[in-house]
Enzyme design. Structure first.
Site, PDB file in Angstrom:
ATOM      1  NE  ARG A   1      -3.597  -0.147   2.476  1.00 35.74           N
ATOM      2  CZ  ARG A   1      -4.423  -0.461   3.467  1.00 35.74           C
ATOM      3  NH1 ARG A   1      -4.595   0.392   4.463  1.00 35.74           N
ATOM      4  NH2 ARG A   1      -5.049  -1.619   3.480  1.00 35.74           N
TER       5      ARG A   1
ATOM      6  CE1 TYR B   1     -20.806  16.004 -13.934  1.00 41.71           C
ATOM      7  CE2 TYR B   1     -19.848  16.003 -11.733  1.00 41.71           C
ATOM      8  CZ  TYR B   1     -20.957  16.047 -12.557  1.00 41.71           C
ATOM      9  OH  TYR B   1     -22.213  16.133 -12.014  1.00 41.71           O
TER      10      TYR B   1
ATOM     11  CG  HIS C   1      -6.319  -1.093  -5.704  1.00 46.57           C
ATOM     12  ND1 HIS C   1      -5.088  -1.422  -5.185  1.00 46.57           N
ATOM     13  CD2 HIS C   1      -6.782  -0.085  -4.927  1.00 46.57           C
ATOM     14  CE1 HIS C   1      -4.831  -0.647  -4.160  1.00 46.57           C
ATOM     15  NE2 HIS C   1      -5.847   0.178  -3.980  1.00 46.57           N
TER      16      HIS C   1
END
Length: 911
Positions: free
Chosen positions: A37, A127, A83
């Site tokens: 991580r 967006y 993931h």
């Protein structure tokens, strides 16, 4: 016999100590965070989520130059395949790789709102759109040639790369930051071209040291440009893996245009890395609002697509250098990057210096090139084997066709070809798949050329695998190619001079202030323009709300970057910086007890407060005591002053120090007493002594005063023909007498020390009219003529301060007069206690503490407040001159008699 562990109702499980369970669970969690991580891999410089994003986009065909795809689609692909940790973590990582202000070489080409340097969040993933940047291809190059290992994804349904081939040194170019469990990484970005050159240099010079590498990679190169101050921290980082890098914004001081051309402004055009511009502007505004920063009138953010531009407008009286120093100190305009070059090496976190990081990258590239070469060699051999079979078939094409036609089926035909023509099954299948057009002569020529090329390729690849030096040469070639395609000029400027320990003066506004010290020991400072200019005879303004038994005794006009020397009645001296004195907002404030700032001893009080620049401590100082003793302190005795003070002159019992003045060895001194006597003698007549000397007799007192006379003033005379003695009495009478008359004849003849002096002021012995002399000063003719706007402060026992021009004071050519009224009592029992001449020569513009030549304006150029006088000059006061010229029984040559040494036509000279 062993006993089985007890079982519990509801299932079979084993009881164990909770410490063991917590330890193992915590270690599992910690390793998961560290490896999977938070920390980047030293080979490709990527964290798992970043690697998965790039690989998913590559797998989706969202390459450089292709059509943009919605970020939501990319995030969904990454979540569904590689993931499963939440869309926020994936989208945040994708956004950061697209931000120009976060990455030195952005790996994702974003379209839409991906956040700003002001801390504005990116638009929602539905967006925005994204595709791989061109440089990201260098990380994924050759990934389809078995160059890296793959592992199963979270559900074992797909394969994902454990590391990317990474032709580009991403870890050093883009840096990395992450917080794991018990450790963290914080690696700065660098310039791609410099890192590529360093890689090739390390390959050619494997024994190089960090200093040699720093000639190629002098420091990090941040995406927001800015400056790096000093390279000591950079060297520590490159040598050990840890270091502190000082970053600064790029600022410029410029004049404001138009009608504000007499004002200046500070322009901020580049920021340190990871500094939020909006937060910075807000912080500056807060400092201005809280009065921590003064002199700033407006802050504007004029940044646009062309770059950063923050404008800080300054007041007319502001000092840009001081304000800029305060901004660097109190805001993120100067910040530090605490580098920790921590990365995963074979799954283990290690702190790595620069050379080790480069070596690990080179080792990774060697492995990638070796595996790619093996893959390409295998493909070339396979193809050569097939082409070889095709060429054999063309050599015996008729027999092969006959064999195929006579075979029952494809399998039989393949077997017959293998048996009859010494072919492999692969070659036989290729012959069966061969198209009839390959029988053309031109096709035969092409097969021959391909076969020869394949043999050459095989030979080259085999040689490459057998020669590690050629693998390293291939790494250098590819690295140079990456530099050619993607490198750009350095953005961050390096200032090699280390950040010196800054003196507090750099953060103190340079301004002229009035420092006052009362008899009871209260000290304060106020701006110079607090006291308005008046005509002589004015009643003044309130200087302090002192108690009835307190009197302002000392006053000095100094710059905040100067120091004050406090000489006490016991002969000790204490230093104090002007900026350390309390800054009272109003002139009527009492101030702070000096004993809180200076460690005065019991029974000790200040007699003289002198302004002094630090380079003036090595001067000659002349001392005078109340009982008429004088001493010249040898230069250098005050050079190493301590806050605890030093003995400057040893004072005898029953005596006390009255005044101290700095002087040149070719100057003269003049002593003035309460009863109006004055003695002028050369400085050389006072022997130079060390600090523990008691001095010698300077002036003797006349018997007629019944032992009531004492020294009240000591002044230095530098030019007898150009200076005046200004004397003021307790009741406000004063005058200025020239030391020489218009013919150049001395009014005050210079004698040896030890005499009784001459009459300089007609003191009314009844103490009802003039009162005793309280103070005297030496002023020049230029100051008296008001050529430089010179002034004098007159301080009364009740704290009234009158500020008048020196030109207002009557010049009297005779010594034995009382002068005119220059201060008038306005109700109550008040009297003059001291005066202070405000002149440009009191101010040194050569103070080394003043930075960049930004010295404060000279006191003579200080802005005066043109207020009307509270009390106008009364007609006829100039006639208040006592024309009594009697000079009997005055010992004016110090020889102990009444007879002057110089006569004109048998008479005493008219002086």
């Amino acid at each position: 016999m062993t006993t089985a562990p007890p079982t519990q109702p509801g299932g079979d499980f084993t009881l164990r100590p909770i410490e063991d369970e917590m330890r193992e669970s915590y270690l599992s969690y910690a390793m998961s965070v560290i490896v999977a991580r938070a920390l980047p891999d030293v080979r490709d410089g990527m964290k798992p989520v970043q690697r998965r994003i790039l690989y998913a986009m590559h797998d989706m065909g969202i390459r450089p130059g292709s059509q943009y795809r919605k970020s939501a689609r990319i995030v969904g692909e990454v979540l569904g395949k590689f993931h499963p940790h939440g869309d926020a973590s994936v989208y945040d990582a994708l956004v950061r790789m697209a931000q120009l202000f976060s990455m030195r070489a952005p790996l994702i080409d974003g379209q839409g709102n991906f956040g700003s340097i002001d801390g504005d969040p990116p638009a929602a993933m539905r967006y925005t759109e994204a595709r791989l940047a061109a440089i990201a291809d260098e990380l994924l190059a050759d990934i389809d040639q078995q160059t890296v290992d793959y592992s199963d994804n979270f559900d074992d349904s797909l394969k994902e790369p454990r590391v990317l081939p990474a032709r580009m040194p991403n870890l050093l170019v883009n840096g990395s930051s992450g917080i794991a469990v018990g450790m963290a990484t914080n690696m700065p970005p660098h310039n791609l071209g410099e890192i590529c050159d360093a890689i090739n240099y390390v390959i050619d010079n494997p024994t190089c040291n960090v200093d040699q590498l720093m000639e190629i990679v002098p420091a990090p190169d941040f995406p927001t440009s800015g400056r790096i101050r000093g390279v000591a921290g950079v060297r520590d980082m490159y040598a050990t893996g840890r270091g502190r890098i000082i970053m600064e914004a790029v600022t410029e001081i410029e004049d404001m245009p138009g009608r504000n051309s007499n004002r200046q402004r500070i322009i901020i055009s580049e920021l340190p890395f990871q500094v939020n511009k909006a937060t910075l502007v807000e912080k500056i505004a807060t400092l201005v609002r809280d009065k921590t920063l003064v002199g700033i009138t407006e802050i504007r953010d004029e940044s646009d697509r062309r770059g950063i531009r923050v404008v800080i407008e300054l007041a007319r009286s502001a000092q840009p250098t001081v304000i800029l120093n305060n901004l660097y100190k109190r805001t993120a305009l100067r910040s530090s990057f605490n580098a920790i070059m921590l990365a995963l090496v074979d799954g283990q976190p290690q702190e790595l210096p620069l050379k080790d990081l480069i070596n690990h990258f080179v080792t990774h590239r060697e492995e990638v090139i070796r595996r790619r070469t093996e893959y390409q060699l295998g493909r070339a051999r396979d193809r050569a084997h097939i082409v070889e079979g095709l060429l054999k078939a063309l050599d015996a094409i008729d027999a092969i066709i006959e064999t195929i036609r006579s075979s029952q089926d494809v399998e039989t035909a393949r077997n017959n070809l293998v048996q009859q023509f010494d072919l492999s099954e692969i070659q036989a299948q290729a012959i069966l798949d061969m198209q009839l057009r390959r029988l053309a002569a031109l096709e035969r020529q092409r097969l021959d050329e391909e076969y020869n090329d394949l043999l050459a390729t095989i030979s080259r690849l085999e040689d490459l695998l057998q020669n590690p030096q050629k693998i390293r040469a291939e790494i250098k070639r590819e690295t140079r190619e990456v530099k050619r395609k993607h490198a750009d000029p350095r953005r961050t400027v390096i200032i090699r001079e280390e950040l010196q320990e800054q003196s507090i003066e750099q953060f103190i506004v340079q301004e002229d202030v009035v420092v006052t010290l009362s008899q009871r020991g209260y000290i304060k400072r106020v701006p110079i323009d607090t006291y308005r200019t008046q005509r002589r005879g004015g009643k003044g303004v309130r200087g302090a709300n002192n108690r009835d038994d307190d009197v302002i005794m000392q006053i000095a006009v100094v710059n905040t970057h100067e120091q004050l020397l406090f000489f006490t009645n016991k002969g000790r001296v204490y230093p104090l910086s002007v900026y350390e004195t309390p800054n009272d907002s109003g002139r009527t404030a009492r101030g702070t007890l000096l004993v809180n700032l200076v460690p005065l001893q019991p029974g000790e009080h200040v007699q003289t407060m002198l302004p002094a620049s630090r380079d003036e401590y090595n001067r000659l100082y002349v001392f005078a005591t109340r009982n008429g003793r004088v001493n010249a302190l040898r230069p250098g005795q005050l050079q190493n002053l301590r806050k605890s003070g030093l003995i400057a002159m040893k004072v005898l019992d029953g005596d006390e120090l009255v005044a101290v003045r700095p002087a040149q060895s070719d100057a003269s001194i003049i002593l003035v007493t309460e009863q109006g006597q004055a003695l002028l003698c050369p400085v050389t007549s006072v022997p130079e002594r060390n600090r523990n000397a008691t001095g010698v007799i300077g002036i003797k007192f006349k018997d007629e005063f019944g032992g009531k006379d004492h020294v009240v003033a000591l002044e230095v005379v530098n030019d007898h023909e150009d200076e005046y003695l200004l004397v003021v009495s307790e009741k406000g009478y004063g005058k200025a007498t020239p030391l020489c008359n218009s013919k150049g004849e001395p009014v005050y003849r210079e004698t040896n020390r030890g005499g009784m002096g001459v009459k300089t002021f007609a003191v009314d012995q009844s103490d009802k009219l003039t009162g005793p002399v309280v103070d005297a000063k030496i002023v020049t003719s230029a100051e008296m003529n008001d050529e430089e706007g010179h002034e004098v402060f007159i301080i009364s026992a009740r704290g009234q301060v009158v500020r008048i021009n020196l030109a207002e004071i009557k010049v009297v050519n005779t010594r034995q007069t009382k002068g005119v009224i220059i201060w008038r009592e306005r109700g109550g029992d008040d009297s003059v206690v001291s005066i202070y001449c405000f002149r440009a020569t009191d101010y040194s513009q050569d103070d080394p503490a003043l930075q960049d030549g930004a010295a404060g304006t000279a006191l003579a150029q200080a802005e005066e407040v043109a207020a009307q006088a509270d009390s106008q000059y009364e007609e006829g006061e100039d006639e208040d001159v006592d024309e009594d010229t009697a000079d009997d029984d005055i010992d004016d040559d110090g020889d102990g008699d009444d007879d002057p040494d110089t006569h004109v036509n048998g008479q005493a000279p008219l002086l």
